[in-house]
Motif scaffolding. Structure first.
Motif, mmCIF file in Angstrom:
data_model
loop_
_atom_site.group_PDB
_atom_site.id
_atom_site.type_symbol
_atom_site.label_atom_id
_atom_site.label_comp_id
_atom_site.label_asym_id
_atom_site.label_seq_id
_atom_site.Cartn_x
_atom_site.Cartn_y
_atom_site.Cartn_z
ATOM 1 N N GLY A 155 9.982 55.412 32.257
ATOM 2 C CA GLY A 155 10.125 54.538 31.100
ATOM 3 C C GLY A 155 11.250 54.978 30.186
ATOM 4 O O GLY A 155 11.953 54.152 29.601
ATOM 5 N N LEU A 156 11.450 56.262 30.075
ATOM 6 C CA LEU A 156 12.513 56.809 29.240
ATOM 7 C C LEU A 156 13.879 56.465 29.827
ATOM 8 O O LEU A 156 14.771 55.974 29.126
ATOM 9 C CB LEU A 156 12.343 58.318 29.124
ATOM 10 N N VAL A 157 14.036 56.694 31.120
ATOM 11 C CA VAL A 157 15.313 56.418 31.778
ATOM 12 C C VAL A 157 15.638 54.927 31.742
ATOM 13 O O VAL A 157 16.803 54.534 31.666
ATOM 14 C CB VAL A 157 15.291 56.939 33.224
ATOM 15 N N SER A 158 14.606 54.078 31.737
ATOM 16 C CA SER A 158 14.837 52.625 31.785
ATOM 17 C C SER A 158 15.520 52.100 30.526
ATOM 18 O O SER A 158 16.107 51.014 30.553
ATOM 19 C CB SER A 158 13.512 51.890 31.985
ATOM 20 N N VAL A 159 15.443 52.829 29.420
ATOM 21 C CA VAL A 159 16.094 52.361 28.186
ATOM 22 C C VAL A 159 17.420 53.072 27.937
ATOM 23 O O VAL A 159 18.087 52.807 26.931
ATOM 24 C CB VAL A 159 15.172 52.530 26.962
ATOM 25 N N LEU A 160 17.798 53.971 28.836
ATOM 26 C CA LEU A 160 19.045 54.721 28.687
ATOM 27 C C LEU A 160 20.140 54.142 29.565
ATOM 28 O O LEU A 160 19.901 53.783 30.722
ATOM 29 C CB LEU A 160 18.822 56.193 29.066
ATOM 30 N N ALA A 161 21.354 54.066 29.040
ATOM 31 C CA ALA A 161 22.498 53.664 29.843
ATOM 32 C C ALA A 161 22.754 54.736 30.905
ATOM 33 O O ALA A 161 22.491 55.921 30.667
ATOM 34 C CB ALA A 161 23.727 53.493 28.965
ATOM 35 N N PRO A 162 23.259 54.359 32.076
ATOM 36 C CA PRO A 162 23.506 55.354 33.139
ATOM 37 C C PRO A 162 24.364 56.524 32.672
ATOM 38 O O PRO A 162 24.163 57.661 33.103
ATOM 39 C CB PRO A 162 24.199 54.538 34.230
ATOM 40 N N ASP A 163 25.342 56.241 31.799
ATOM 41 C CA ASP A 163 26.247 57.298 31.333
ATOM 42 C C ASP A 163 25.931 57.724 29.899
ATOM 43 O O ASP A 163 26.819 58.141 29.149
ATOM 44 C CB ASP A 163 27.701 56.836 31.426
ATOM 45 N N VAL A 164 24.662 57.635 29.504
ATOM 46 C CA VAL A 164 24.260 58.003 28.152
ATOM 47 C C VAL A 164 24.648 59.443 27.832
ATOM 48 O O VAL A 164 24.670 60.308 28.714
ATOM 49 C CB VAL A 164 22.726 57.809 27.984
ATOM 50 N N ARG A 165 24.967 59.696 26.551
ATOM 51 C CA ARG A 165 25.326 61.038 26.093
ATOM 52 C C ARG A 165 24.296 61.513 25.081
ATOM 53 O O ARG A 165 23.862 60.737 24.226
ATOM 54 C CB ARG A 165 26.700 61.039 25.412
ATOM 55 N N LEU A 166 23.911 62.774 25.171
ATOM 56 C CA LEU A 166 23.088 63.393 24.141
ATOM 57 C C LEU A 166 23.921 64.481 23.474
ATOM 58 O O LEU A 166 24.358 65.431 24.119
ATOM 59 C CB LEU A 166 21.804 63.991 24.716
ATOM 60 N N VAL A 167 24.166 64.297 22.183
ATOM 61 C CA VAL A 167 24.972 65.234 21.397
ATOM 62 C C VAL A 167 24.065 65.905 20.385
ATOM 63 O O VAL A 167 23.360 65.230 19.629
ATOM 64 C CB VAL A 167 26.113 64.504 20.665
ATOM 65 N N SER A 168 24.054 67.232 20.379
ATOM 66 C CA SER A 168 23.154 67.943 19.475
ATOM 67 C C SER A 168 23.921 68.872 18.547
ATOM 68 O O SER A 168 25.017 69.338 18.869
ATOM 69 C CB SER A 168 22.115 68.745 20.271
ATOM 70 N N ASP A 169 23.322 69.117 17.392
ATOM 71 C CA ASP A 169 23.918 69.967 16.359
ATOM 72 C C ASP A 169 22.826 70.868 15.808
ATOM 73 O O ASP A 169 21.881 70.411 15.170
ATOM 74 C CB ASP A 169 24.497 69.074 15.252
ATOM 75 N N SER A 170 22.949 72.162 16.086
ATOM 76 C CA SER A 170 22.008 73.129 15.523
ATOM 77 C C SER A 170 22.695 74.088 14.563
ATOM 78 O O SER A 170 22.034 74.781 13.790
ATOM 79 C CB SER A 170 21.348 73.940 16.642
ATOM 80 N N GLY A 171 24.031 74.164 14.645
ATOM 81 C CA GLY A 171 24.758 75.106 13.797
ATOM 82 C C GLY A 171 24.410 76.552 14.075
ATOM 83 O O GLY A 171 24.691 77.423 13.259
ATOM 84 N N GLY A 172 23.766 76.798 15.218
ATOM 85 C CA GLY A 172 23.331 78.151 15.541
ATOM 86 C C GLY A 172 22.044 78.555 14.843
ATOM 87 O O GLY A 172 21.572 79.679 15.004
ATOM 88 N N GLY A 173 21.446 77.616 14.079
ATOM 89 C CA GLY A 173 20.253 77.955 13.313
ATOM 90 C C GLY A 173 18.955 77.503 13.942
ATOM 91 O O GLY A 173 17.886 77.721 13.386
ATOM 92 N N ALA A 174 19.033 76.837 15.111
ATOM 93 C CA ALA A 174 17.831 76.377 15.808
ATOM 94 C C ALA A 174 18.180 76.190 17.279
ATOM 95 O O ALA A 174 19.356 76.170 17.654
ATOM 96 C CB ALA A 174 17.321 75.066 15.206
ATOM 97 N N LYS A 175 17.165 76.046 18.096
ATOM 98 C CA LYS A 175 17.373 75.881 19.522
ATOM 99 C C LYS A 175 17.783 74.442 19.838
ATOM 100 O O LYS A 175 17.076 73.496 19.500
ATOM 101 C CB LYS A 175 16.090 76.231 20.284
ATOM 102 N N ALA A 176 18.949 74.293 20.470
ATOM 103 C CA ALA A 176 19.432 72.975 20.866
ATOM 104 C C ALA A 176 20.623 73.179 21.807
ATOM 105 O O ALA A 176 21.330 74.199 21.710
ATOM 106 C CB ALA A 176 19.864 72.154 19.652
ATOM 107 N N PRO A 177 20.867 72.243 22.736
ATOM 108 C CA PRO A 177 22.019 72.374 23.642
ATOM 109 C C PRO A 177 23.328 72.416 22.853
ATOM 110 O O PRO A 177 23.518 71.625 21.927
ATOM 111 C CB PRO A 177 21.937 71.109 24.503
ATOM 112 N N ARG A 178 24.201 73.317 23.225
ATOM 113 C CA ARG A 178 25.497 73.398 22.539
ATOM 114 C C ARG A 178 26.535 72.506 23.186
ATOM 115 O O ARG A 178 27.592 72.252 22.602
ATOM 116 C CB ARG A 178 25.991 74.848 22.525
ATOM 117 N N ARG A 179 26.237 72.029 24.399
ATOM 118 C CA ARG A 179 27.151 71.122 25.082
ATOM 119 C C ARG A 179 26.511 69.750 25.211
ATOM 120 O O ARG A 179 25.295 69.616 25.234
ATOM 121 C CB ARG A 179 27.521 71.671 26.466
ATOM 122 N N VAL A 180 27.349 68.741 25.325
ATOM 123 C CA VAL A 180 26.871 67.373 25.499
ATOM 124 C C VAL A 180 26.176 67.250 26.855
ATOM 125 O O VAL A 180 26.681 67.728 27.871
ATOM 126 C CB VAL A 180 28.039 66.375 25.409
#
Length: 297
Positions: free
Chosen positions: A194-219
């Motif tokens: 269900g999650l993939v069905s609403v995402l474009a095939p080339d969807v991007r996830l961009v995250s920002d933690s500033g080094g202060g929390a756990k999150a991917p540093r790359r897209v």
């Protein structure tokens, strides 16, 4: 004196936030503009709105120049600070309706603010004043102490730059909200399909933690990778009784605030086009979430 300033506060905050991408910085600039206004010889100010926008824009340019050097050393991807948008009080004048309101909403979106980061401070000021708020070129020229022809050149460069890099947006708010709700429901239920069905095939996830929390540093790229990452994160949160999610309007579009023990933990915002989510912005930098304390309660 106070009534005149408060009458224009929404416009000043709107200009400053679009210039700086941070709520706290925008509020600081507007506070400094208030101090300048309270100390000015107001008998010599024929047009208070123009004067206040001029002061606010110049202060924002100075602060933006200082911030750009700091952002070069930022840990991971830098994203603007999320803003809970209440166009009647925070971002736009209350008289703005229809198409003008849509332009204001798009100009405050995370995607557009990210593109504006690549403009020079002067180009950004011209773009914000002209494209978002519709100020005449002559007034912008007075604000920036440049010739009108120079301002028109800056506006042309900025407009072309943004047009080349700005993502497409779905203009139907109902569809935006529906997709966001389906996206959150699938993630929280661990429904990868269900999650993939609403995402474009080339969807991007961009995250920002500033080094202060756990999150991917790359897209993260691609529906399958993004879907699996989000499903895993959501399921980890669901198992924690202190975890909660609130749907709200962020930067002119639907978004979500995740809290842990009542404290802001993460913000999700999405770009929608062609009936699918094209990009997801995940902000976990604690310093960019403190102003969201109590939101959604």
């Amino acid at each position: 004196m106070t009534e005149v300033f408060e009458e224009h506060r929404a416009v000043l905050l709107g200009v400053a936030y679009r210039m700086l991408g941070r709520v706290a910085d925008a509020e600081d600039v507007v506070q400094e503009a208030w101090l300048r206004w309270s100390a000015a010889d107001r008998a010599q100010v024929r047009e208070p709105r123009g004067y206040l926008v001029r002061v606010t824009t110049r202060l924002a340019i100075d602060r933006l120049r200082q911030a750009q050097s700091r952002r070069e050393a930022y840990v991971g991807t830098w994203l603007p600070e999320p803003l809970v948008t209440d166009f009647e009080a925070t971002v736009a004048p209350s008289q703005q309706e229809g198409a003008e309101r849509a332009v204001l909403a798009e100009s405050v979106s995370l995607a557009v603010l990210v593109v504006l980061e690549s403009l020079s401070p002067l180009e950004r000021a011209v773009f914000v004043l002209r494209e978002a708020f519709g100020f005449p070129y002559a007034e912008i020229a007075r604000t920036l102490e440049r010739s009108e022809s120079a301002v028109r050149q800056l506006a042309g460069r900025a407009r072309r730059h943004v047009a080349e890099r700005k993502p497409r947006f779905e203009v139907d708010p109902g569809l935006q909200r529906d997709l966001t709700e389906r996206f959150l429901k699938a993630a929280l239920e661990g429904d990868l399909q269900g999650l993939v069905s609403v995402l474009a095939p080339d969807v991007r996830l961009v995250s920002d933690s500033g080094g202060g929390a756990k999150a991917p540093r790359r897209v993260i790229l691609g529906a399958d990778k993004v879907g699996r990452f989000l499903a895993a994160v959501a399921q980890e949160g669901v198992r924690d009784p202190a975890f909660d999610v609130h749907l709200l309007e962020l930067n002119g579009g639907p978004g979500a605030l995740a809290t842990h023990g009542g404290r802001p933990d993460a913000v999700f915002s999405v770009d929608v086009a062609d009936g699918l989510i094209q990009a997801i912005y995940l902000i976990r930098n604690p310093g960019k979430l403190t102003h969201l304390q109590g939101v959604g309660e």
